[in-house]
Design an enzyme around this catalytic site. Structure first.
Site, PDB file in Angstrom:
ATOM      1  N   LEU A  21     -46.209 -16.032 -11.088  1.00  0.00           N
ATOM      2  CA  LEU A  21     -46.221 -16.007  -9.487  1.00  0.00           C
ATOM      3  C   LEU A  21     -46.227 -14.747  -9.053  1.00  0.00           C
ATOM      4  O   LEU A  21     -45.733 -13.906  -9.710  1.00  0.00           O
ATOM      5  CB  LEU A  21     -44.963 -16.887  -9.387  1.00  0.00           C
ATOM      6  CG  LEU A  21     -44.948 -18.459  -9.754  1.00  0.00           C
ATOM      7  CD1 LEU A  21     -43.552 -18.808  -9.311  1.00  0.00           C
ATOM      8  CD2 LEU A  21     -45.792 -19.161  -8.899  1.00  0.00           C
ATOM      9  N   ASP A  65     -44.583 -16.929 -16.671  1.00  0.00           N
ATOM     10  CA  ASP A  65     -43.196 -15.844 -16.093  1.00  0.00           C
ATOM     11  C   ASP A  65     -42.102 -15.868 -17.085  1.00  0.00           C
ATOM     12  O   ASP A  65     -40.839 -15.366 -16.899  1.00  0.00           O
ATOM     13  CB  ASP A  65     -42.817 -16.247 -14.500  1.00  0.00           C
ATOM     14  CG  ASP A  65     -43.897 -16.012 -13.741  1.00  0.00           C
ATOM     15  OD1 ASP A  65     -44.079 -16.418 -12.717  1.00  0.00           O
ATOM     16  OD2 ASP A  65     -44.387 -14.893 -13.801  1.00  0.00           O
ATOM     17  N   ASP A  71     -33.938 -14.381 -14.817  1.00  0.00           N
ATOM     18  CA  ASP A  71     -33.954 -15.518 -13.744  1.00  0.00           C
ATOM     19  C   ASP A  71     -33.472 -16.832 -14.332  1.00  0.00           C
ATOM     20  O   ASP A  71     -33.026 -17.709 -13.385  1.00  0.00           O
ATOM     21  CB  ASP A  71     -35.173 -15.747 -13.326  1.00  0.00           C
ATOM     22  CG  ASP A  71     -35.836 -14.479 -12.452  1.00  0.00           C
ATOM     23  OD1 ASP A  71     -37.073 -14.274 -12.812  1.00  0.00           O
ATOM     24  OD2 ASP A  71     -35.033 -13.742 -11.794  1.00  0.00           O
ATOM     25  N   ARG A 162     -35.581 -16.904  -3.434  1.00  0.00           N
ATOM     26  CA  ARG A 162     -35.643 -17.994  -4.413  1.00  0.00           C
ATOM     27  C   ARG A 162     -34.204 -18.634  -4.241  1.00  0.00           C
ATOM     28  O   ARG A 162     -34.001 -19.856  -4.948  1.00  0.00           O
ATOM     29  CB  ARG A 162     -35.840 -17.593  -5.625  1.00  0.00           C
ATOM     30  CG  ARG A 162     -37.291 -16.899  -5.981  1.00  0.00           C
ATOM     31  CD  ARG A 162     -38.300 -17.718  -6.272  1.00  0.00           C
ATOM     32  NE  ARG A 162     -39.828 -17.580  -6.158  1.00  0.00           N
ATOM     33  CZ  ARG A 162     -40.226 -17.029  -7.244  1.00  0.00           C
ATOM     34  NH1 ARG A 162     -39.424 -16.700  -8.353  1.00  0.00           N
ATOM     35  NH2 ARG A 162     -41.575 -16.441  -7.424  1.00  0.00           N
ATOM     36  N   HIS A 192     -36.907 -10.529  -4.943  1.00  0.00           N
ATOM     37  CA  HIS A 192     -35.142 -10.899  -5.563  1.00  0.00           C
ATOM     38  C   HIS A 192     -34.615  -9.559  -5.020  1.00  0.00           C
ATOM     39  O   HIS A 192     -35.187  -8.536  -4.504  1.00  0.00           O
ATOM     40  CB  HIS A 192     -35.254 -10.837  -7.058  1.00  0.00           C
ATOM     41  CG  HIS A 192     -35.801 -11.965  -7.544  1.00  0.00           C
ATOM     42  ND1 HIS A 192     -36.623 -12.159  -8.491  1.00  0.00           N
ATOM     43  CD2 HIS A 192     -35.473 -13.256  -7.312  1.00  0.00           C
ATOM     44  CE1 HIS A 192     -36.932 -13.247  -8.975  1.00  0.00           C
ATOM     45  NE2 HIS A 192     -36.346 -14.080  -8.371  1.00  0.00           N
ATOM     46  N   CYS A 277     -35.654  -7.463 -15.045  1.00  0.00           N
ATOM     47  CA  CYS A 277     -36.161  -9.045 -15.242  1.00  0.00           C
ATOM     48  C   CYS A 277     -36.470  -9.174 -16.771  1.00  0.00           C
ATOM     49  O   CYS A 277     -36.273 -10.422 -17.246  1.00  0.00           O
ATOM     50  CB  CYS A 277     -37.593  -9.200 -14.667  1.00  0.00           C
ATOM     51  SG  CYS A 277     -37.786  -8.439 -13.050  1.00  0.00           S
TER      52      CYS A 277
HETATM   53  C1  LIG Z   1     -35.590  -8.698 -10.206  1.00  0.00           C
HETATM   54  N1  LIG Z   1     -36.685  -9.600 -10.545  1.00  0.00           N
HETATM   55  C2  LIG Z   1     -37.960  -9.159  -9.846  1.00  0.00           C
HETATM   56  C3  LIG Z   1     -36.594 -10.679 -11.426  1.00  0.00           C
HETATM   57  N2  LIG Z   1     -35.790 -10.797 -12.151  1.00  0.00           N
HETATM   58  N3  LIG Z   1     -37.859 -11.542 -11.575  1.00  0.00           N
HETATM   59  C4  LIG Z   1     -39.076 -11.226 -11.480  1.00  0.00           C
HETATM   60  C5  LIG Z   1     -39.996 -12.530 -11.563  1.00  0.00           C
HETATM   61  C6  LIG Z   1     -41.433 -12.303 -11.189  1.00  0.00           C
HETATM   62  C7  LIG Z   1     -42.400 -13.616 -11.450  1.00  0.00           C
HETATM   63  N4  LIG Z   1     -43.627 -13.416 -11.403  1.00  0.00           N
HETATM   64  C8  LIG Z   1     -41.838 -14.630 -10.105  1.00  0.00           C
HETATM   65  O1  LIG Z   1     -42.575 -14.481  -9.226  1.00  0.00           O
HETATM   66  O2  LIG Z   1     -41.025 -15.288 -10.622  1.00  0.00           O
END
Ligand SMILES: CN(C)C(=N)NCCC[C@H](N)C(=O)O
Length: 286
Positions: A21, A65, A71, A162, A192, A277
Site C-alpha cells: 500500500l 506489506d 504494525d 490507520r 503513521h 517499521c
Molecule cells: C512507521 N511506519 C511508517 C510503519 N510502521 N509502517 C509502514 C507501513 C507501510 C505500508 N506500505 C502501509 O501502507 O501499510
C-alpha cells in the site's frame, strides 16, 4: 528488577513488496525485491550486532506489506498487544505476529478484544483517569503499531490515519495495568505517527518540521534537516540506527554525543516504510 531481554521480532519481505500500500506518496515503479531482501538482511545484522536477539516471524509472502512487522504488534513492557490494522488488506498479517509473541512466552492481549463492551468498564479502585476521549459510538477499534511512539512511560498514539480513537482507548485499556499512560496525537500529514516523529534515547522527539502536524505538541522537539532523519531506532542509550539517506541528520545526532548506525532502506521507503517499521523491539530503552 528483572532485566528484560533485548529481542527484535523481524519478518522477511514478501517477493510481492512492490504491491504494498502507498497513501501519501506516489507508487514507485522501481521496487527491487532482491535489493529489498539484501537491505532487510543488513538491517537484521545491524540489530544483531547491537546485541538484539532476532526472532523471525514466519514469512507471509502472500501479504506484500508483511515485512512492516511493527504494525502488527505493540510491545509495552512484557505485554504484547496484537493490533487491529486499519487497512483491511493488512489485517491477517497479525496471525504470524501473534504466534511468534506466544512462542516467546510474552503476555499476549488482543487489542480488538479491549473495546470495553465485553467487559463493561474495566474494574478500577480509583476514579477512571482522564482516558483519551472514546471514539464515536460504534467506531471500529483499529490501530497500527506505526502509530505508537513510546517515550519513557508515555505512549503517544497517532489518530486520524490507520488508527481510530476507539483504537487508542482500547490500547489504554490493554496497558491499564502497567505504568504507561496513553496519549492520542492527531495526525494527517503522514501515514503513521512514526512517519513524522520518533524519539532519541534521552526522550527528545525528532521530526522534519514540514511533515509534523503539531510541533508544539512535543515539549522536547529537535528539528532535523531531512525527512528520513525523523526515523530512528534506539539501539542503546547512546546509539541509534537510521536511514543512510539523511547524512546531515546523522551528523546532528553525532554532535549530541550519539553513535549512529546508518542502513540503506530505499526499497522500503518506496512503500512508505522506514527503519522503525521493520522490527518490533523489546528492550529496556523502549
Ligand atoms: C512507521 N511506519 C511508517 C510503519 N510502521 N509502517 C509502514 C507501513 C507501510 C505500508 N506500505 C502501509 O501502507 O501499510
Amino acid at each position: 528488577m528483572t532485566r528484560r531481554a533485548r529481542r527484535a521480532l523481524v519478518r522477511a519481505p514478501s517477493p510481492r513488496l512492490a504491491d504494498g500500500l502507498v497513501t501519501h506518496i506516489a507508487r514507485s515503479d522501481s521496487v527491487d525485491p532482491d535489493r529489498a531482501l539484501a537491505q532487510w538482511r543488513d538491517y537484521c545484522s545491524a540489530l544483531s550486532a547491537a546485541g538484539f536477539e532476532l526472532v523471525e516471524v514466519d514469512p507471509a509472502p502472500e501479504h506484500p506489506d508483511s515485512v512492516f512487522i511493527e504494525d502488527a504488534l505493540v510491545v509495552v513492557g512484557d505485554l504484547a498487544v496484537v493490533t487491529a490494522p486499519g487497512a483491511p488488506e493488512r489485517r491477517d498479517e497479525v496471525i504470524g505476529a501473534r504466534a511468534a509473541a506466544r512462542a516467546l512466552g510474552l503476555e499476549v492481549v488482543e487489542l480488538a478484544a479491549q473495546d470495553g463492551s465485553a467487559k463493561g468498564e474495566p474494574a478500577r479502585d480509583e476514579p477512571a483517569r482522564d482516558e483519551p476521549a472514546g471514539g464515536e459510538p460504534g467506531e471500529p477499534v483499529h490501530l497500527d503499531g506505526g502509530d505508537v511512539l513510546k517515550v519513557g512511560s508515555a505512549v503517544y498514539v497517532g489518530v486520524g490515519g490507520r488508527t481510530t480513537q476507539a483504537g487508542v482507548q482500547a490500547l489504554a485499556r490493554a496497558v491499564a495495568g502497567t505504568d504507561h499512560t496513553v496519549e492520542p496525537v492527531p495526525i494527517s500529514s503522514t501515514l503513521h505517527l512514526k512517519s513524522q516523529v520518533t524519539a532519541l534515547p534521552d526522550g527528545t522527539v525528532v521530526g522534519f518540521p514540514d511533515l509534523v502536524d503539531q510541533v508544539s505538541a512535543w515539549p522536547r522537539f529537535l528539528a532535523v534537516p531531512e525527512p528520513e532523519g525523523a526515523h530512528v531506532v534506539v539501539l542503546a542509550d547512546d546509539t541509534v540506527l537510521m536511514s543512510d539517506a539523511a547524512p546531515r541528520s546523522a551528523d546532528l545526532f553525532r554532535s549530541r554525543g550519539l553513535s549512529v548506525i546508518e542502513v540503506d532502506v530505499s526499497e522500503f521507503v518506496k512503500l512508505e516504510g522506514c527503519v522503525t517499521c521493520l522490527s518490533v523491539r523489546q528492550h529496556p530503552f523502549d
